[in-house]
Design an enzyme around this catalytic site. Structure first.
Site, PDB file in Angstrom:
ATOM      1  N   TYR A  78      13.778  16.137  -7.907  1.00  0.00           N
ATOM      2  CA  TYR A  78      12.533  17.201  -8.512  1.00  0.00           C
ATOM      3  C   TYR A  78      13.849  18.728  -7.611  1.00  0.00           C
ATOM      4  CZ  TYR A  78       9.159  20.661  -7.966  1.00  0.00           C
ATOM      5  OH  TYR A  78       8.905  21.780  -7.928  1.00  0.00           O
ATOM      6  N   LYS A  82      15.662  21.540  -9.651  1.00  0.00           N
ATOM      7  CA  LYS A  82      15.318  23.250  -9.210  1.00  0.00           C
ATOM      8  C   LYS A  82      16.541  23.840  -8.601  1.00  0.00           C
ATOM      9  CE  LYS A  82      11.220  22.654 -10.541  1.00  0.00           C
ATOM     10  NZ  LYS A  82      10.771  23.252 -11.775  1.00  0.00           N
TER      11      LYS A  82
END
Length: 116
Positions: A78, A82
């Site tokens: 994740y 990002k």
């Protein structure tokens, strides 16, 4: 279950228990709680100093070393995605006309349960 967080083996046992429940660990709070008697540093007995260090420092290290792997496994992909979006957005910002803007937003996922 009683847990002595000054004990590395207890912290490890607790982390294993949490991992077995398959619950998602979202946060670690580095908090410890003991203080020596109000004395000058050189007047604190070694045993009392050891209790403070064992509780306030080693306890945090024990928790981090056993619980961070439970978080990192889940967050690394994740976070990488990002950061990639931030990098891409910064690169595109250099390519677009000055009167346009681009920004990267990384909202968090929230799973809320409401009971009425």
């Amino acid at each position: 279950m009683a847990i002595n967080m000054r004990s590395d083996s207890s912290a490890k046992e607790f982390a294993n228990l949490v991992a077995q429940t398959r619950r998602v660990l979202d946060i670690i709070v580095n908090n410890a709680g003991t203080i020596n008697k109000n004395k000058k540093t050189w007047d604190v007995p070694v045993e009392e100093f050891d209790v403070v260090i064992d509780t306030n420092l080693k306890r945090v290290v024990n928790i981090l070393s056993h619980f961070f792997p439970l978080i990192i496994e889940r967050l690394a992909p994740y976070c990488a995605s990002k950061w990639a979006i931030v990098g891409l957005s910064q690169s595109v910002a250099k390519e677009i006309p000055p009167n346009l803007a681009i920004d990267a937003l990384s909202p968090a996922a929230l799973f809320l349960s409401f009971e009425f």
